[in-house]
Design a protein around this motif. Structure first.
Motif, mmCIF file in Angstrom:
data_model
loop_
_atom_site.group_PDB
_atom_site.id
_atom_site.type_symbol
_atom_site.label_atom_id
_atom_site.label_comp_id
_atom_site.label_asym_id
_atom_site.label_seq_id
_atom_site.Cartn_x
_atom_site.Cartn_y
_atom_site.Cartn_z
ATOM 1 N N VAL A 8 0.852 -1.195 0.000
ATOM 2 C CA VAL A 8 0.000 0.000 0.000
ATOM 3 C C VAL A 8 0.887 1.243 0.000
ATOM 4 C CG1 VAL A 8 -1.771 1.287 1.284
ATOM 5 C CG2 VAL A 8 -1.776 -1.221 1.330
ATOM 6 N N VAL A 9 0.570 2.189 -0.881
ATOM 7 C CA VAL A 9 1.247 3.481 -0.872
ATOM 8 C C VAL A 9 0.262 4.507 -0.315
ATOM 9 C CG1 VAL A 9 2.178 5.313 -2.351
ATOM 10 C CG2 VAL A 9 2.740 2.941 -2.821
ATOM 11 N N VAL A 10 0.738 5.357 0.564
ATOM 12 C CA VAL A 10 -0.117 6.420 1.104
ATOM 13 C C VAL A 10 0.556 7.745 0.784
ATOM 14 C CG1 VAL A 10 -1.331 7.261 3.147
ATOM 15 C CG2 VAL A 10 -0.634 4.867 3.029
ATOM 16 N N ALA A 11 -0.130 8.600 0.032
ATOM 17 C CA ALA A 11 0.441 9.907 -0.320
ATOM 18 C C ALA A 11 -0.684 10.928 -0.301
ATOM 19 C CB ALA A 11 1.074 9.854 -1.708
ATOM 20 N N ASN A 12 -0.336 12.193 -0.111
ATOM 21 C CA ASN A 12 -1.398 13.193 -0.074
ATOM 22 C C ASN A 12 -2.240 13.151 -1.345
ATOM 23 O OD1 ASN A 12 -2.821 15.602 0.892
ATOM 24 N ND2 ASN A 12 -1.727 16.642 -0.772
ATOM 25 N N ARG A 13 -1.573 13.068 -2.492
ATOM 26 C CA ARG A 13 -2.326 13.034 -3.753
ATOM 27 C C ARG A 13 -2.351 11.637 -4.353
ATOM 28 N NH1 ARG A 13 -3.444 17.969 -6.159
ATOM 29 N NH2 ARG A 13 -2.210 19.715 -5.360
ATOM 30 N N LEU A 14 -3.493 11.298 -4.961
ATOM 31 C CA LEU A 14 -3.555 10.084 -5.792
ATOM 32 C C LEU A 14 -2.845 10.391 -7.107
ATOM 33 C CD1 LEU A 14 -7.275 8.889 -5.453
ATOM 34 C CD2 LEU A 14 -5.242 7.750 -4.528
ATOM 35 N N PRO A 15 -2.251 9.386 -7.744
ATOM 36 C CA PRO A 15 -1.509 9.661 -8.981
ATOM 37 C C PRO A 15 -2.424 9.676 -10.202
ATOM 38 C CG PRO A 15 -1.282 7.358 -8.398
ATOM 39 C CD PRO A 15 -2.143 7.975 -7.331
ATOM 40 N N VAL A 16 -3.523 10.396 -10.091
ATOM 41 C CA VAL A 16 -4.481 10.441 -11.203
ATOM 42 C C VAL A 16 -4.973 11.868 -11.416
ATOM 43 C CG1 VAL A 16 -5.360 8.089 -10.924
ATOM 44 C CG2 VAL A 16 -6.421 9.931 -9.639
ATOM 45 N N ALA A 128 -4.955 -2.518 4.053
ATOM 46 C CA ALA A 128 -3.731 -3.332 4.138
ATOM 47 C C ALA A 128 -4.062 -4.755 4.594
ATOM 48 C CB ALA A 128 -2.741 -2.687 5.101
ATOM 49 N N ALA A 129 -3.530 -5.729 3.859
ATOM 50 C CA ALA A 129 -3.718 -7.137 4.248
ATOM 51 C C ALA A 129 -2.831 -7.452 5.458
ATOM 52 C CB ALA A 129 -3.336 -8.033 3.068
ATOM 53 N N ASP A 130 -3.029 -8.631 6.048
ATOM 54 C CA ASP A 130 -2.215 -9.019 7.212
ATOM 55 C C ASP A 130 -0.733 -8.988 6.833
ATOM 56 O OD1 ASP A 130 -4.496 -9.403 8.567
ATOM 57 O OD2 ASP A 130 -4.515 -11.598 8.341
ATOM 58 N N GLY A 131 0.061 -8.346 7.655
ATOM 59 C CA GLY A 131 1.518 -8.330 7.431
ATOM 60 C C GLY A 131 1.951 -7.546 6.208
ATOM 61 N N ALA A 132 1.073 -6.710 5.676
ATOM 62 C CA ALA A 132 1.387 -5.965 4.441
ATOM 63 C C ALA A 132 2.488 -4.935 4.674
ATOM 64 C CB ALA A 132 0.132 -5.243 3.937
ATOM 65 N N THR A 133 3.024 -4.436 3.551
ATOM 66 C CA THR A 133 3.971 -3.324 3.597
ATOM 67 C C THR A 133 3.221 -2.054 3.226
ATOM 68 O OG1 THR A 133 5.783 -4.745 2.929
ATOM 69 C CG2 THR A 133 6.064 -2.384 2.534
ATOM 70 N N VAL A 134 3.400 -1.012 4.025
ATOM 71 C CA VAL A 134 2.774 0.276 3.712
ATOM 72 C C VAL A 134 3.870 1.320 3.597
ATOM 73 C CG1 VAL A 134 1.132 2.044 4.466
ATOM 74 C CG2 VAL A 134 0.680 -0.363 4.987
ATOM 75 N N TRP A 135 3.853 2.054 2.483
ATOM 76 C CA TRP A 135 4.880 3.069 2.260
ATOM 77 C C TRP A 135 4.224 4.446 2.235
ATOM 78 C CZ3 TRP A 135 8.891 3.094 -2.386
ATOM 79 C CH2 TRP A 135 9.905 4.016 -2.075
ATOM 80 N N VAL A 136 4.511 5.230 3.271
ATOM 81 C CA VAL A 136 3.906 6.560 3.431
ATOM 82 C C VAL A 136 4.851 7.603 2.832
ATOM 83 C CG1 VAL A 136 2.957 8.206 5.112
ATOM 84 C CG2 VAL A 136 2.877 5.735 5.598
ATOM 85 N N GLN A 137 4.273 8.572 2.102
ATOM 86 C CA GLN A 137 5.085 9.564 1.402
ATOM 87 C C GLN A 137 4.870 10.980 1.939
ATOM 88 O OE1 GLN A 137 6.989 8.444 -1.336
ATOM 89 N NE2 GLN A 137 6.171 6.379 -1.059
ATOM 90 N N ASP A 138 5.932 11.621 2.259
ATOM 91 C CA ASP A 138 6.073 13.085 2.344
ATOM 92 C C ASP A 138 5.458 13.809 3.544
ATOM 93 O OD1 ASP A 138 7.623 14.994 1.228
ATOM 94 O OD2 ASP A 138 6.445 15.299 -0.578
ATOM 95 N N TYR A 139 5.800 15.114 3.566
ATOM 96 C CA TYR A 139 5.612 15.948 4.766
ATOM 97 C C TYR A 139 4.164 16.163 5.172
ATOM 98 C CZ TYR A 139 4.543 19.555 1.296
ATOM 99 O OH TYR A 139 3.974 20.260 0.266
ATOM 100 N N GLN A 140 3.245 15.956 4.253
ATOM 101 C CA GLN A 140 1.834 16.159 4.607
ATOM 102 C C GLN A 140 1.350 15.074 5.573
ATOM 103 O OE1 GLN A 140 2.942 15.509 1.491
ATOM 104 N NE2 GLN A 140 2.391 17.161 0.077
#
Ligand code: ADP
Ligand code: G6P
Length: 464
Positions: A8-16, A128-140
């Protein structure tokens, strides 16, 4: 039913980007290195990207696009003002960029930042599934790692800061300082653009929270949190391909012709942001014209300034100053039909930007402080003809990797003018030599390399 992902990627903006067609609303993947780099990992893992879709009020339902699940998070109009424009872009952004503008501190902004960060953390916990990796992006989203760990201790959490991380003395100004630091320490790996930033972070952990560290690893509540430098990059192959496209090359020629086929085209491409040093660059160009070291029409400048964060006061003030300076230069040095500075307050397609890069002789990237600066890398990657020269501020993260640029201190007007002149007058053999070395470096350090390095360090096995 919520789809659960192992990445899972978490960022202020969606890439769309939202596009309105006769059939109704549609989404298109937005251009940009981050989404390109993460797309393969996301696609391979049936990954989800959590972020704001733009606009206010109710969020659109989650949807799939090109193999990625997109999970929109809602912002109200008040949250947009307080969390995004306020705490993120009028408090943290200036503070982390050496306080080149005075950071503004407001209690209600901090409160909104907490509320919105909690919403992002809850959304990530849900998908997030069990044991998933989550990558959070940036200062927001600096509070998200700890909030998410609280909700889901089973997750592997990474955080990457795209902007600089300030020295202790500056960070200590922030009323939310301990909470932000604890927020970041919720991650297993905290990534920065530069080594110095990672050092600032580990030292701060000791200074503010009395935590022990060894090397780049901090001990927190019996866990080990690693800090490290992972300089971000661009999709080099895509940039090279685009710049080599005959249509782009033809457009570059046309741009030069439209500019009156000058000897020297000086280019600046930035978001209209006070960290980018646009005013100082314009002033340097004006002084060179006034000193007779450059003259119009042999030399012209093109400054593209993408509209950005337009409701934030610092940005409004900057726009007034930049536009006044452009007017002054054109008033003094332009002629009918021959402006000295072509100022474009607009967004462009990737291919038009590539054509502009190829049409220029000197690229001016002169931020007062910048986490990385991707424009500098795009410029170098686009010049496979090995033409062009790059003037680059020592205060951009990119300067650590691109030592063959004409490096300058943008705070020193004489140094800035000198770098511009040297870049404009360098002989072509030397210019090509410099370009080639930087291009070689970029080819092995593209955005895919960045993503893999970070994920390897985080221990995501598939990224190895
Ligand atoms: P920042 O992230 O602070 O805006 P960067 O230089 O790292 O600065 O990244 C800016 C990105 O925005 C680059 O990929 C660049 O190509 C893009 N960009 C800049 N100006 C424009 C513009 N006028 N139109 C479209 N894209 C732009
Ligand atoms: C910088 C930040 C990003 C941000 C981008 C555009 O690159 O590091 O997080 O998305 O600027 O700014 P915006 O405020 O329009 O998202």
């Amino acid at each position: 039913m919520t789809v659960r992902s192992s990445f899972v990627v978490v960022a202020n903006r969606l890439p769309v980007d939202e596009v309105i067609t006769p059939e109704g609303r549609q989404w298109r993947r937005s251009p940009g290195g981050l989404v390109t780099a993460l797309h393969p990992v996301l696609a391979q893992h049936k990954g989800t990207w959590v972020g704001w879709a733009g606009g206010v009020g109710e969020a659109p339902e989650p949807f799939d696009l090109e193999g990625i699940r997109l999970h929109p998070v809602a912002l109200s109009a008040e949250e947009l003002e307080r969390y995004y424009e306020g705490q993120s872009n009028a408090t943290i952004w200036p503070l982390y960029h050496d306080a080149v503008e005075t950071p503004v501190y407001k209690r209600r902004w901090r409160e909104a930042y907490r509320i919105v960060n909690a919403r992002f953390a809850e959304a990530a916990a849900e998908v997030a599934a069990d044991g998933a990796t989550v990558w959070v992006q940036d200062y927001q989203l600096q509070l998200v790692p700890a909030m998410l760990r609280e909700l889901r201790p089973d997750l592997r959490i990474g955080f990457f800061l795209h902007i600089p991380f300030p020295p202790i003395e500056l960070f200590m100004q922030m009323p939310l300082r301990a909470e932000v630091l604890r927020g970041l320490l919720g991650a297993d790996l905290v990534g920065f653009q530069q080594r110095l930033a990672a050092q600032n972070f580990v030292r701060l952990a000791r200074h503010l929270l009395g935590l022990r560290y060894e090397g780049q690893t901090i001990e927190v509540d019996g866990r080990r949190v690693k800090a490290g430098a992972f300089p971000i990059s661009i999709d080099v192959a895509e940039m090279e391909r685009m710049a080599a496209d005959p249509m782009v090359q033809a457009r570059a020629k046309q741009i030069r012709a439209e500019l009156g086929d000058p000897k020297t085209v000086v280019l600046g491409v930035d978001r209209l942001d006070y960290t980018k040093g646009i005013e100082r660059r314009l002033k340097a160009f004006r002084e060179l014209l006034a000193d007779g070291k450059l003259s119009v029409p042999e030399a012209v400048m093109v400054q593209v300034a993408t509209p950005s964060r337009e409701r934030v006061e610092h940005y409004q003030a900057l726009r007034v100053k930049v536009e006044r300076e452009v007017g002054r230069i054109n008033g003094e040095f332009g002629r009918v039909g021959v402006p000295a500075v072509h100022y474009l307050h607009q967004s462009y397609s990737r291919s038009e930007l590539a054509a502009l890069y190829c049409a220029s002789d000197v690229m001016m990237v002169t931020p007062l402080r910048d986490g990385m600066n991707l424009v500098a890398k795009e410029y170098v990657a686009s010049r496979s003809d090995t033409g062009g020269s790059l003037v680059l501020s020592e205060f951009a993260g990119a300067a650590a990797e691109m030592r063959q640029a004409f490096l300058c201190n943008p705070h020193d007007p004489e140094g800035l003018k000198d770098a511009l002149l040297r870049a404009a007058h360098v002989d072509s053999v030397e210019a090509r030599r410099r370009m080639r070395i930087m291009q070689r470096h970029l080819r092995t350090h593209d955005v895919g390399h960045w993503a893999r390095s970070f994920l390897n360090e985080l221990g995501v096995p598939e990224a190895q």
